[in-house]
Design a protein around this motif. Structure first.
Motif, PDB file in Angstrom:
ATOM      1  N   ILE A 187     -13.886  57.905  32.825  1.00 42.57           N
ATOM      2  CA  ILE A 187     -12.476  57.887  33.215  1.00 42.57           C
ATOM      3  C   ILE A 187     -12.234  58.578  34.551  1.00 42.57           C
ATOM      4  N   SER A 188     -13.111  59.518  34.932  1.00 39.24           N
ATOM      5  CA  SER A 188     -12.961  60.177  36.243  1.00 39.24           C
ATOM      6  C   SER A 188     -13.141  59.165  37.369  1.00 39.24           C
ATOM      7  N   ASP A 189     -14.179  58.333  37.255  1.00 37.86           N
ATOM      8  CA  ASP A 189     -14.402  57.295  38.268  1.00 37.86           C
ATOM      9  C   ASP A 189     -13.228  56.311  38.302  1.00 37.86           C
ATOM     10  N   HIS A 190     -12.705  55.990  37.134  1.00 37.53           N
ATOM     11  CA  HIS A 190     -11.592  55.034  37.045  1.00 37.53           C
ATOM     12  C   HIS A 190     -10.349  55.581  37.750  1.00 37.53           C
ATOM     13  N   VAL A 191     -10.030  56.846  37.514  1.00 39.39           N
ATOM     14  CA  VAL A 191      -8.848  57.452  38.145  1.00 39.39           C
ATOM     15  C   VAL A 191      -9.037  57.540  39.654  1.00 39.39           C
ATOM     16  N   ARG A 192     -10.212  57.928  40.108  1.00 44.95           N
ATOM     17  CA  ARG A 192     -10.468  57.991  41.556  1.00 44.95           C
ATOM     18  C   ARG A 192     -10.351  56.608  42.191  1.00 44.95           C
ATOM     19  N   GLU A 193     -10.864  55.623  41.494  1.00 50.55           N
ATOM     20  CA  GLU A 193     -10.790  54.241  41.976  1.00 50.55           C
ATOM     21  C   GLU A 193      -9.339  53.788  42.114  1.00 50.55           C
ATOM     22  N   GLU A 194      -8.504  54.108  41.130  1.00 55.63           N
ATOM     23  CA  GLU A 194      -7.096  53.719  41.152  1.00 55.63           C
ATOM     24  C   GLU A 194      -6.317  54.511  42.206  1.00 55.63           C
ATOM     25  N   ALA A 195      -6.619  55.787  42.329  1.00 55.34           N
ATOM     26  CA  ALA A 195      -5.862  56.645  43.247  1.00 55.34           C
ATOM     27  C   ALA A 195      -6.157  56.327  44.706  1.00 55.34           C
ATOM     28  N   GLY A 196      -7.375  55.915  45.019  1.00 55.21           N
ATOM     29  CA  GLY A 196      -7.737  55.602  46.393  1.00 55.21           C
ATOM     30  C   GLY A 196      -7.903  56.850  47.246  1.00 55.21           C
ATOM     31  N   GLU A 197      -7.980  56.621  48.550  1.00 59.19           N
ATOM     32  CA  GLU A 197      -8.258  57.722  49.484  1.00 59.19           C
ATOM     33  C   GLU A 197      -7.011  58.524  49.851  1.00 59.19           C
ATOM     34  N   ASP A 198      -5.828  57.923  49.675  1.00 56.53           N
ATOM     35  CA  ASP A 198      -4.607  58.576  50.167  1.00 56.53           C
ATOM     36  C   ASP A 198      -3.695  59.049  49.042  1.00 56.53           C
ATOM     37  N   ALA A 199      -4.277  59.518  47.940  1.00 59.62           N
ATOM     38  CA  ALA A 199      -3.476  60.048  46.831  1.00 59.62           C
ATOM     39  C   ALA A 199      -2.823  61.368  47.250  1.00 59.62           C
ATOM     40  N   LEU A 200      -1.761  61.734  46.532  1.00 58.34           N
ATOM     41  CA  LEU A 200      -1.078  63.006  46.812  1.00 58.34           C
ATOM     42  C   LEU A 200      -1.972  64.196  46.497  1.00 58.34           C
ATOM     43  N   THR A 201      -2.782  64.050  45.425  1.00 65.09           N
ATOM     44  CA  THR A 201      -3.597  65.177  44.953  1.00 65.09           C
ATOM     45  C   THR A 201      -5.022  64.722  44.698  1.00 65.09           C
ATOM     46  N   THR A 202      -5.906  65.685  44.529  1.00 63.44           N
ATOM     47  CA  THR A 202      -7.265  65.384  44.109  1.00 63.44           C
ATOM     48  C   THR A 202      -7.264  64.991  42.629  1.00 63.44           C
ATOM     49  N   ALA A 203      -8.295  64.245  42.237  1.00 64.74           N
ATOM     50  CA  ALA A 203      -8.415  63.849  40.829  1.00 64.74           C
ATOM     51  C   ALA A 203      -8.897  65.036  40.000  1.00 64.74           C
TER      52      ALA A 203
END
Length: 659
Positions: free
Chosen positions: A228-244
């Motif tokens: 699920i960590s990889d999934h959240v990072r994949e969805e959030a992309g490079e320009d998320a507000l916060t780190t995963a």
């Protein structure tokens, strides 16, 4: 009336036995006797393979979709137990494949075969076998190969065995039975969606999907090494507000004080974004489409902790209302995957869990982790708080706008007093009434004199209306022309935007007209106005097009006058035909005048009179193609529009209004 000789007594009660328990009532087990039930029967076999892999037996599962609708699931686990069971005094293959509520997952203690499993209810393998046209089973234990064959829920030929040194595992191929399910054409998209979700919540487990295409197979693999960590990072992309973030906890819980204690393992991955949002819940690998306990826990914990942070740091304005979960979820990417060795599903299809103990443990864990996260990451906490407040205030502003617009569009005032220059008709019979939407005040005067006032009404529009494909809803409904048109139609609007869903009060029963007729000049400006009107109807009231209520009044291009007759030609072909018909006679030909320049009797003859006019019905079959053209020519696809003009522009040179 029921037959009088029918009786209801002690001999009237019967019980479904064996395979009939599933074959005659598949919806009881699978939730449906249609395609969803068939899909669930496939997932039951897949879930057994996943349980084996999660216990450490096998790292790859292959599922094959054949063109004849049969399915094969192959794992590399220990091999399904089939030998004689002295405790039950029956063979295990009979228990597993032919007995409901039999399996290796019924242990309540910590010494059971599976710590956490998808198939807790013991129904899946047997139920799917019962609902199959046939099922072939091949089991390898590392020393022996076993085979079984079933047809329509019954074993044929018993258990066969032979020595084999092949690696252990189970391979099951079966075909769902059309005598059980109404539809067995399970689309490839179901398999891909299911396998991707399973890869997300089963770290490092590879799923291989093979779909038969003629004589070959299309293959796709799904693997998330960090789940699920990889999934959240994949969805959030490079320009998320916060780190995963990834949080994990194990608890021992009870659903009630007098109920037994059991273990729950909770995995949480999350990030905040001002561009994307996603919330997914899983339990024992099963996607909880309807959430249940995890959803209640997330709503409680996120609202409580973010609200506390906003209060402690004086982020709220004076007398401002507190945030809701809607404000949080608009910027939240959250995936929760939990496991327990005691699970209360809402039903057999496992789309929600109801465990009170899991909900309480999850709420406490999320509150605690969020509190620590905010303390240790003050800059990210500030970003989250600011974005949630932006969401809240935008929601409240949009709500005020929606309420004002809804009031404006659904006012009960007399329509003639609230829409300027609208001319109603006498009839109150909505099956006869027609409304002509005409271009400008001059056309209003001509149409008003030419109409039949008993059933024909006139609504003039002033100039070119807003392009409804390029504008947002707030801007659309600030246009007086558009809101006046919607009021006159009476049926409300169909709004697809989630943010403006309260405006979607469409009811075709409230439509005040049998025909909506667009009446514009046969020139470039008239065609553009007609297109913009169609665009508005396509965006705001597509059901009117689907129901065949929208028409275009076709205006003649030419008037051809002879000594005795007047002919109207609606295109060049008709003009040539009339001229040949009048060969040898004297006649005059002129371009037809605009609507506002026609005499009332001419207007009646060509446009208003049902006996002589020509109407083009806007057909629902054209709606999708029309929508694509609207999107291309009037939407935001600038590059597509340039390419289209470059390729087709020369076809319209003769019609350009240039000197």
């Amino acid at each position: 009336m029921p037959k009088k000789n029918q009786s209801y007594d002690n001999e009237s009660i019967s019980m479904l036995k064996g395979a009939d328990r599933v074959r005659l009532r598949p919806a009881v087990i699978f939730g449906s006797d249609g395609i969803e039930g068939c899909e669930h029967s496939i997932f039951e076999i897949l879930s057994n393979a996943i349980d084996e892999a999660r216990e450490g037996y096998g790292k790859e599962i292959t599922i094959t979709r054949y063109s004849d609708c049969s399915v094969q699931v192959e794992d590399h686990g220990r091999g399904c137990p089939v030998d004689y069971n002295p405790k039950e005094k029956r063979y295990n293959w009979e228990l597993v494949f032919c007995e409901m509520y039999a399996g290796g997952k019924y242990h309540n203690d910590e010494n059971g075969s599976y710590e956490y499993s998808l198939g807790l209810n013991g129904l899946g393998l047997c139920a799917t076998q019962y609902s199959s046209e046939y099922m072939d089973v091949e089991i390898h234990t590392g020393e022996t190969k076993y085979t079984l064959h079933f047809e329509h829920g019954k074993n044929v030929g018993g258990l066969h065995s032979e020595p084999s040194t092949a690696k252990s595992g189970t391979k099951i191929r079966w075909k769902p039975d059309l005598q059980v399910f109404t539809d067995i054409q399970v689309p490839a998209e179901y398999y891909m969606d299911t396998l991707q979700r399973q890869a997300i919540v089963n770290d490092g487990l590879k799923f291989v999907f093979r779909s038969q295409n003629g004589n070959s197979f299309d293959t796709q693999e799904f693997l998330y090494e960090n789940g699920i960590s990889d999934h959240v990072r994949e969805e959030a992309g490079e320009d998320a507000l916060t780190t995963a973030q990834f949080w994990q906890a194990e608890r021992k819980v009870r659903d009630r004080a007098d109920k037994p204690e059991y273990k729950v393992k909770i995995n949480v991955a999350l990030a905040f974004s001002n561009k994307k949002h996603l919330i997914e819940y899983y339990h024992n690998s099963s996607w909880l489409e309807h959430g249940g306990a995890p959803d209640k826990a997330a709503r409680n914990a996120f609202v409580y902790q973010i609200d506390s942070y906003l209060k402690q740091n004086s982020k709220y304005n004076k007398n401002e209302s507190r945030i809701t979960f809607a404000d949080v979820e608009d910027c939240l990417i959250l995936v929760i995957s939990s496991f327990s060795n005691r699970t209360s599903y809402e039903n057999q299809t496992k789309k929600a869990i109801t465990n009170k103990g899991i909900q309480e443990a999850m709420t406490e864990m999320l509150r605690h982790q969020l509190e620590i996260y905010f303390i240790e990451n003050p800059m990210e906490a500030d970003k989250i708080a600011a974005q949630v407040l932006i969401n809240k205030r935008s929601r409240e502003d949009a709500e005020k706008t929606r309420l004002n617009l809804k009031k404006k569009l659904t006012s009960n005032m007399d329509i003639t007093s609230r829409v300027a220059k609208f001319v109603d008709c006498r009839s109150k019979d909505n099956t006869k009434r027609e409304i002509f939407i005409v271009e400008g005040d001059s056309a209003l005067g001509a149409c008003k004199q030419a109409r039949d006032p008993d059933f024909q009404a006139i609504m003039p529009i002033r100039g070119k209306i807003l392009n409804c494909l390029k504008a947002d809803y707030d801007r659309i409904f600030k246009s007086d022309i558009i809101t006046d048109l919607i009021k006159v139609l009476g049926c409300g609007v169909q709004v697809k935007s989630k943010a403006n869903k309260d405006l979607s009060s469409f009811d075709i029963e409230n439509l005040r007209w049998n025909k909506i007729i667009l009446c514009t000049d046969a020139d470039v400006d008239g065609f553009q106005i007609r297109t913009l009107l169609l665009t508005m109807l396509y965006r705001l009231t597509p059901e009117l097009i689907q129901q065949g209520k929208v028409f275009i009044a076709e205006s003649p291009l030419y008037e051809i006058r002879s000594k005795d007759e007047i002919y109207f030609a609606y295109d060049e072909v008709e003009k040539e035909r009339f001229m040949k018909q009048l060969n040898g006679q004297k006649f005059t030909i002129q371009r037809s005048k605009g609507l506002g320049e026609n005499e009332p009797d001419m207007m009646n003859l060509t446009t208003m009179n049902p006996a002589t006019r020509r109407l083009i019905q806007v057909m629902p079959s054209d709606a999708a193609a029309t929508g694509d053209v609207f999107d291309l020519l009037l939407g935001d696809n600038l590059n597509g529009r340039k390419a289209y003009i470059a390729e087709h522009g020369r076809e319209y040179v003769d019609e350009l209004d240039v000197s």
